[in-house]
Design a protein around this motif. Structure first.
Motif, PDB file in Angstrom:
ATOM      1  N   GLY A  54      15.139  -4.673  32.001  1.00 15.92           N
ATOM      2  CA  GLY A  54      15.995  -3.637  32.557  1.00 15.92           C
ATOM      3  C   GLY A  54      16.407  -3.886  33.987  1.00 15.92           C
ATOM      4  N   VAL A  55      15.687  -4.743  34.699  1.00 15.68           N
ATOM      5  CA  VAL A  55      16.088  -5.101  36.065  1.00 15.68           C
ATOM      6  C   VAL A  55      17.520  -5.637  36.049  1.00 15.68           C
ATOM      7  N   PHE A  56      17.866  -6.336  34.975  1.00 19.15           N
ATOM      8  CA  PHE A  56      19.191  -6.940  34.842  1.00 19.15           C
ATOM      9  C   PHE A  56      20.170  -6.061  34.062  1.00 19.15           C
ATOM     10  N   THR A  57      19.663  -5.267  33.118  1.00 20.47           N
ATOM     11  CA  THR A  57      20.554  -4.540  32.211  1.00 20.47           C
ATOM     12  C   THR A  57      20.646  -3.035  32.467  1.00 20.47           C
ATOM     13  N   ALA A  58      19.663  -2.431  33.131  1.00 20.13           N
ATOM     14  CA  ALA A  58      19.641  -0.973  33.296  1.00 20.13           C
ATOM     15  C   ALA A  58      20.896  -0.417  33.974  1.00 20.13           C
ATOM     16  N   PRO A  59      21.443  -1.058  35.028  1.00 24.64           N
ATOM     17  CA  PRO A  59      22.638  -0.496  35.666  1.00 24.64           C
ATOM     18  C   PRO A  59      23.864  -0.471  34.748  1.00 24.64           C
ATOM     19  N   LEU A  60      23.800  -1.197  33.629  1.00 25.92           N
ATOM     20  CA  LEU A  60      24.944  -1.248  32.718  1.00 25.92           C
ATOM     21  C   LEU A  60      24.916  -0.113  31.698  1.00 25.92           C
ATOM     22  N   VAL A  61      23.789   0.579  31.607  1.00 24.42           N
ATOM     23  CA  VAL A  61      23.589   1.604  30.572  1.00 24.42           C
ATOM     24  C   VAL A  61      23.574   2.987  31.217  1.00 24.42           C
ATOM     25  N   HIS A  62      24.286   3.928  30.587  1.00 21.59           N
ATOM     26  CA  HIS A  62      24.340   5.302  31.103  1.00 21.59           C
ATOM     27  C   HIS A  62      24.067   6.291  29.975  1.00 21.59           C
ATOM     28  N   GLY A  63      23.500   7.431  30.364  1.00 28.16           N
ATOM     29  CA  GLY A  63      23.093   8.407  29.374  1.00 28.16           C
ATOM     30  C   GLY A  63      24.249   9.025  28.616  1.00 28.16           C
ATOM     31  N   ASP A  64      25.343   9.341  29.313  1.00 26.71           N
ATOM     32  CA  ASP A  64      26.516   9.935  28.681  1.00 26.71           C
ATOM     33  C   ASP A  64      27.748   9.619  29.518  1.00 26.71           C
ATOM     34  N   VAL A  65      28.905  10.084  29.042  1.00 31.57           N
ATOM     35  CA  VAL A  65      30.157   9.800  29.726  1.00 31.57           C
ATOM     36  C   VAL A  65      30.185  10.440  31.112  1.00 31.57           C
ATOM     37  N   LYS A  66      29.640  11.634  31.239  1.00 27.64           N
ATOM     38  CA  LYS A  66      29.604  12.302  32.531  1.00 27.64           C
ATOM     39  C   LYS A  66      28.816  11.479  33.545  1.00 27.64           C
ATOM     40  N   HIS A  67      27.672  10.962  33.113  1.00 31.33           N
ATOM     41  CA  HIS A  67      26.841  10.120  33.969  1.00 31.33           C
ATOM     42  C   HIS A  67      27.611   8.880  34.401  1.00 31.33           C
ATOM     43  N   LEU A  68      28.300   8.258  33.449  1.00 30.77           N
ATOM     44  CA  LEU A  68      29.056   7.043  33.738  1.00 30.77           C
ATOM     45  C   LEU A  68      30.228   7.335  34.681  1.00 30.77           C
ATOM     46  N   PHE A  69      30.950   8.411  34.432  1.00 30.59           N
ATOM     47  CA  PHE A  69      32.098   8.742  35.273  1.00 30.59           C
ATOM     48  C   PHE A  69      31.660   9.046  36.702  1.00 30.59           C
ATOM     49  N   SER A  70      30.532   9.731  36.849  1.00 31.26           N
ATOM     50  CA  SER A  70      30.045  10.091  38.185  1.00 31.26           C
ATOM     51  C   SER A  70      29.657   8.868  39.002  1.00 31.26           C
ATOM     52  N   ILE A  94      25.525  -7.333  47.259  1.00 24.66           N
ATOM     53  CA  ILE A  94      25.507  -6.645  45.966  1.00 24.66           C
ATOM     54  C   ILE A  94      24.419  -7.210  45.062  1.00 24.66           C
ATOM     55  N   THR A  95      24.277  -8.523  45.042  1.00 22.14           N
ATOM     56  CA  THR A  95      23.240  -9.134  44.211  1.00 22.14           C
ATOM     57  C   THR A  95      21.850  -8.698  44.657  1.00 22.14           C
ATOM     58  N   PHE A  96      21.627  -8.688  45.964  1.00 26.13           N
ATOM     59  CA  PHE A  96      20.322  -8.264  46.475  1.00 26.13           C
ATOM     60  C   PHE A  96      20.042  -6.811  46.107  1.00 26.13           C
ATOM     61  N   ILE A  97      21.010  -5.922  46.347  1.00 22.68           N
ATOM     62  CA  ILE A  97      20.816  -4.505  46.032  1.00 22.68           C
ATOM     63  C   ILE A  97      20.555  -4.319  44.545  1.00 22.68           C
ATOM     64  N   TYR A  98      21.318  -4.983  43.718  1.00 18.51           N
ATOM     65  CA  TYR A  98      21.198  -4.873  42.258  1.00 18.51           C
ATOM     66  C   TYR A  98      19.797  -5.264  41.786  1.00 18.51           C
ATOM     67  N   LEU A  99      19.352  -6.454  42.198  1.00 22.15           N
ATOM     68  CA  LEU A  99      18.076  -6.983  41.705  1.00 22.15           C
ATOM     69  C   LEU A  99      16.870  -6.342  42.395  1.00 22.15           C
ATOM     70  N   ALA A 100      16.943  -6.156  43.699  1.00 21.56           N
ATOM     71  CA  ALA A 100      15.814  -5.573  44.438  1.00 21.56           C
ATOM     72  C   ALA A 100      15.545  -4.155  43.977  1.00 21.56           C
ATOM     73  N   THR A 101      16.602  -3.367  43.801  1.00 24.43           N
ATOM     74  CA  THR A 101      16.435  -1.992  43.343  1.00 24.43           C
ATOM     75  C   THR A 101      15.732  -1.958  41.995  1.00 24.43           C
ATOM     76  N   GLY A 102      16.209  -2.757  41.061  1.00 27.83           N
ATOM     77  CA  GLY A 102      15.609  -2.786  39.726  1.00 27.83           C
ATOM     78  C   GLY A 102      14.165  -3.229  39.745  1.00 27.83           C
ATOM     79  N   PHE A 103      13.873  -4.266  40.519  1.00 27.49           N
ATOM     80  CA  PHE A 103      12.501  -4.782  40.542  1.00 27.49           C
ATOM     81  C   PHE A 103      11.545  -3.781  41.159  1.00 27.49           C
ATOM     82  N   TRP A 104      11.968  -3.135  42.240  1.00 26.50           N
ATOM     83  CA  TRP A 104      11.100  -2.149  42.891  1.00 26.50           C
ATOM     84  C   TRP A 104      10.877  -0.927  41.994  1.00 26.50           C
TER      85      TRP A 104
END
Length: 242
Positions: A54-70, A94-104
């Motif tokens: 999920g460190v790599f894939t979680a930011p690509l997944v959203h619970g619903d359309v409202k979540h994604l639009f926001s 962007i790469t650092f923020i993406y990966l560091a956030t997920g790993f932490w």
């Protein structure tokens, strides 16, 4: 004028990556609808090896359309801002923020699936705000104030105030943005330097003062006139390459 005023901006380069990333998020959500599945299992599940993907894939997944639009609008605005003002380090930030956030989040968050690009949004917002403050450039500071005005309420998202919200992702994203802003503070646009602040400046005679030195006067001589002699070195403007 600064190079921001002089340089012709290629808006395609500024907007391409943010638009591409947002389009990818909507494609993922569309695929969930078409195949009637949920990709929530591709989120971050802390401290479980199955959840580290999920460190790599979680930011690509959203619970619903409202979540994604926001998340889509802030990703476009903040992403474009990073590529416009900080394009020299944009991909690294962007790469650092993406990966560091997920790993932490994987290391420290509650045992649940954490999904969505909100952590990236928080990281970009804090990076832009703090970078503008640290660099003291009027354009960057103006954009920082814009981010505070539009997204200032995001600060409450780093607190565990609402059930079902991954405040850990928000907090870790904000921390990643702060670290990136401090680390890259000397790369890219900096504070504007006025002519009178520069070591080299043009005098009234169209000569350029390149430096100066203070010559010490012998003690007995200084006692006579209480003066300090300053010797300026000049070079002709034609020889300066300007």
């Amino acid at each position: 004028m600064t190079h921001l005023e002089n340089e012709k901006i290629n808006w395609w380069n500024v907007l391409f990556f943010p638009l591409f990333f947002i389009a990818l998020l909507w494609v993922v959500k569309y695929a969930e609808f078409v195949f009637d599945v949920s990709f929530a299992e591709f989120g971050i599940y802390p401290r479980e090896w199955k959840g580290i993907v999920g460190v790599f894939t979680a930011p690509l997944v959203h619970g619903d359309v409202k979540h994604l639009f926001s998340n889509s609008i802030p990703l476009l605005v903040l992403g474009a801002g990073v590529f416009y003002f900080y394009r020299v380090v944009a991909f690294r930030v962007i790469t650092f923020i993406y990966l560091a956030t997920g790993f932490w989040v994987w290391i420290s968050a509650r045992p649940s699936f954490h999904i969505g690009a909100s952590g990236v949004v928080y990281g970009l917002a804090t990076f832009i705000f703090l970078s503008g403050v640290l660099r003291k450039n009027k354009y960057l500071m103006a954009f920082s104030l814009f981010v505070v005005f539009v997204y200032g309420s995001l600060i409450w998202g780093v607190l565990p105030l609402e059930v079902g919200i991954s405040w850990e992702s928000h907090l870790m994203g904000a921390i990643a943005g702060i670290i990136a802003a401090v680390h890259y503070r000397k790369i890219g646009i900096q504070k504007e330097t006025f002519d009178w602040e520069r070591e080299d400046y043009v005098d009234d005679e169209n000569e350029i003062v390149t430096d100066f030195e203070i010559v010490e006067i012998p003690e007995n001589k200084a006692e006579e006139d209480n003066s300090v002699k300053i010797v300026y070195h000049f070079k002709d403007k034609k020889d300066s390459g300007n």
